[in-house]
Write a protein that holds these residues in place. Structure first.
Motif, mmCIF file in Angstrom:
data_model
loop_
_atom_site.group_PDB
_atom_site.id
_atom_site.type_symbol
_atom_site.label_atom_id
_atom_site.label_comp_id
_atom_site.label_asym_id
_atom_site.label_seq_id
_atom_site.Cartn_x
_atom_site.Cartn_y
_atom_site.Cartn_z
ATOM 1 N N PRO A 93 3.746 -8.576 -7.147
ATOM 2 C CA PRO A 93 2.349 -8.832 -7.518
ATOM 3 C C PRO A 93 1.555 -9.237 -6.270
ATOM 4 O O PRO A 93 2.083 -9.952 -5.407
ATOM 5 N N PRO A 94 0.313 -8.777 -6.146
ATOM 6 C CA PRO A 94 -0.470 -9.127 -4.947
ATOM 7 C C PRO A 94 -0.734 -10.625 -4.870
ATOM 8 O O PRO A 94 -0.987 -11.278 -5.873
ATOM 9 N N THR A 95 -0.640 -11.157 -3.657
ATOM 10 C CA THR A 95 -0.932 -12.580 -3.439
ATOM 11 C C THR A 95 -2.276 -12.771 -2.751
ATOM 12 O O THR A 95 -2.740 -13.893 -2.618
ATOM 13 N N ALA A 96 -2.861 -11.669 -2.288
ATOM 14 C CA ALA A 96 -4.168 -11.705 -1.634
ATOM 15 C C ALA A 96 -4.900 -10.409 -1.983
ATOM 16 O O ALA A 96 -4.259 -9.391 -2.233
ATOM 17 N N PRO A 97 -6.222 -10.455 -1.996
ATOM 18 C CA PRO A 97 -6.960 -9.227 -2.274
ATOM 19 C C PRO A 97 -6.668 -8.166 -1.199
ATOM 20 O O PRO A 97 -6.560 -8.484 -0.021
ATOM 21 N N ASP A 98 -6.515 -6.934 -1.636
ATOM 22 C CA ASP A 98 -6.332 -5.794 -0.731
ATOM 23 C C ASP A 98 -5.063 -5.861 0.100
ATOM 24 O O ASP A 98 -4.990 -5.319 1.201
ATOM 25 N N SER A 99 -4.021 -6.525 -0.421
ATOM 26 C CA SER A 99 -2.761 -6.643 0.304
ATOM 27 C C SER A 99 -1.601 -6.593 -0.700
ATOM 28 O O SER A 99 -1.619 -7.306 -1.702
ATOM 29 N N TRP A 100 -0.593 -5.761 -0.409
ATOM 30 C CA TRP A 100 0.555 -5.627 -1.283
ATOM 31 C C TRP A 100 1.821 -5.613 -0.447
ATOM 32 O O TRP A 100 1.823 -5.159 0.692
ATOM 33 N N THR A 101 2.913 -6.076 -1.037
ATOM 34 C CA THR A 101 4.225 -6.040 -0.393
ATOM 35 C C THR A 101 5.222 -5.442 -1.367
ATOM 36 O O THR A 101 5.044 -5.504 -2.586
ATOM 37 N N ALA A 102 6.284 -4.869 -0.800
ATOM 38 C CA ALA A 102 7.320 -4.281 -1.643
ATOM 39 C C ALA A 102 8.661 -4.368 -0.931
ATOM 40 O O ALA A 102 8.726 -4.432 0.303
ATOM 41 N N ASP A 103 9.716 -4.377 -1.737
ATOM 42 C CA ASP A 103 11.070 -4.253 -1.221
ATOM 43 C C ASP A 103 11.510 -2.797 -1.386
ATOM 44 O O ASP A 103 11.143 -2.139 -2.362
ATOM 45 N N VAL A 104 12.284 -2.317 -0.428
ATOM 46 C CA VAL A 104 12.862 -0.986 -0.511
ATOM 47 C C VAL A 104 14.353 -1.188 -0.777
ATOM 48 O O VAL A 104 15.057 -1.796 0.027
ATOM 49 N N VAL A 105 14.807 -0.714 -1.926
ATOM 50 C CA VAL A 105 16.152 -1.006 -2.397
ATOM 51 C C VAL A 105 16.947 0.295 -2.540
ATOM 52 O O VAL A 105 16.493 1.217 -3.226
ATOM 53 N N PRO A 106 18.136 0.385 -1.893
ATOM 54 C CA PRO A 106 18.972 1.563 -2.082
ATOM 55 C C PRO A 106 19.378 1.725 -3.548
ATOM 56 O O PRO A 106 19.642 0.735 -4.233
ATOM 57 N N VAL A 107 19.395 2.946 -4.027
ATOM 58 C CA VAL A 107 19.771 3.242 -5.405
ATOM 59 C C VAL A 107 21.281 3.443 -5.447
ATOM 60 O O VAL A 107 21.840 4.155 -4.619
ATOM 61 N N GLY A 108 21.900 2.827 -6.442
ATOM 62 C CA GLY A 108 23.326 3.042 -6.642
ATOM 63 C C GLY A 108 24.191 2.067 -6.077
ATOM 64 O O GLY A 108 24.583 1.375 -5.420
ATOM 65 N N ALA A 143 -3.424 2.032 -6.406
ATOM 66 C CA ALA A 143 -2.260 2.732 -6.965
ATOM 67 C C ALA A 143 -1.947 4.003 -6.176
ATOM 68 O O ALA A 143 -0.779 4.329 -5.945
ATOM 69 N N THR A 144 -2.966 4.708 -5.727
ATOM 70 C CA THR A 144 -2.776 5.918 -4.927
ATOM 71 C C THR A 144 -2.131 5.572 -3.586
ATOM 72 O O THR A 144 -1.201 6.252 -3.132
ATOM 73 N N ALA A 145 -2.602 4.513 -2.947
ATOM 74 C CA ALA A 145 -2.040 4.088 -1.662
ATOM 75 C C ALA A 145 -0.602 3.598 -1.830
ATOM 76 O O ALA A 145 0.263 3.906 -1.002
ATOM 77 N N ARG A 146 -0.322 2.855 -2.883
ATOM 78 C CA ARG A 146 1.048 2.384 -3.125
ATOM 79 C C ARG A 146 1.988 3.571 -3.341
ATOM 80 O O ARG A 146 3.099 3.599 -2.812
ATOM 81 N N ASP A 147 1.538 4.564 -4.109
ATOM 82 C CA ASP A 147 2.360 5.761 -4.339
ATOM 83 C C ASP A 147 2.634 6.492 -3.025
ATOM 84 O O ASP A 147 3.754 6.939 -2.773
ATOM 85 N N ALA A 148 1.621 6.629 -2.177
ATOM 86 C CA ALA A 148 1.788 7.314 -0.895
ATOM 87 C C ALA A 148 2.747 6.550 0.018
ATOM 88 O O ALA A 148 3.590 7.150 0.693
ATOM 89 N N ALA A 149 2.631 5.227 0.052
ATOM 90 C CA ALA A 149 3.530 4.410 0.878
ATOM 91 C C ALA A 149 4.967 4.501 0.358
ATOM 92 O O ALA A 149 5.910 4.606 1.146
ATOM 93 N N ALA A 150 5.129 4.487 -0.958
ATOM 94 C CA ALA A 150 6.467 4.618 -1.545
ATOM 95 C C ALA A 150 7.054 5.991 -1.219
ATOM 96 O O ALA A 150 8.239 6.098 -0.877
ATOM 97 N N ASP A 151 6.238 7.044 -1.297
ATOM 98 C CA ASP A 151 6.711 8.384 -0.938
ATOM 99 C C ASP A 151 7.143 8.437 0.525
ATOM 100 O O ASP A 151 8.134 9.076 0.869
ATOM 101 N N LEU A 152 6.397 7.753 1.393
ATOM 102 C CA LEU A 152 6.709 7.730 2.815
ATOM 103 C C LEU A 152 8.101 7.151 3.065
ATOM 104 O O LEU A 152 8.940 7.775 3.723
#
Length: 96
Positions: A81-96, A53-62
């Protein structure tokens, strides 16, 4: 004939997605951009043993900071949702 002035491009394209990986040496990220590029690196301020959760927050802040500072655009990060241990993906979506 008059030349058109080129609009300077921001030094970093708008982020489109994130891949976050936990490694024994630290948290690694890859940020994909809307122009098809990719920037990879390490989350320097996040210890290798930090919770996900700390790493995800830092990556999102970046990526939020990159979008705001270089493009004046607010974005939100939507983690999948993670599909593999120790690996996460995310979409970056413009607001508005």
């Amino acid at each position: 004939m008059a030349r058109r002035k080129k609009t300077p491009r921001p030094p970093f394209p708008l982020p489109r997605g994130i891949v976050l990986l936990s490694t024994p040496h630290g948290w690694r990220h890859s940020v994909s951009t809307v122009d098809g590029g990719m920037a990879c690196g390490r989350l320097a301020d996040v210890p290798a043993d930090a919770p996900a959760a700390t790493a995800r927050d830092a990556a999102a802040d970046l990526v939020t900071s990159l979008a705001r500072d270089f493009h004046g655009t607010e974005v939100t990060v939507v983690w999948h949702p993670p599909t593999a241990p120790d690996s996460w993906t995310a979409d970056v979506v413009p607001v508005g």
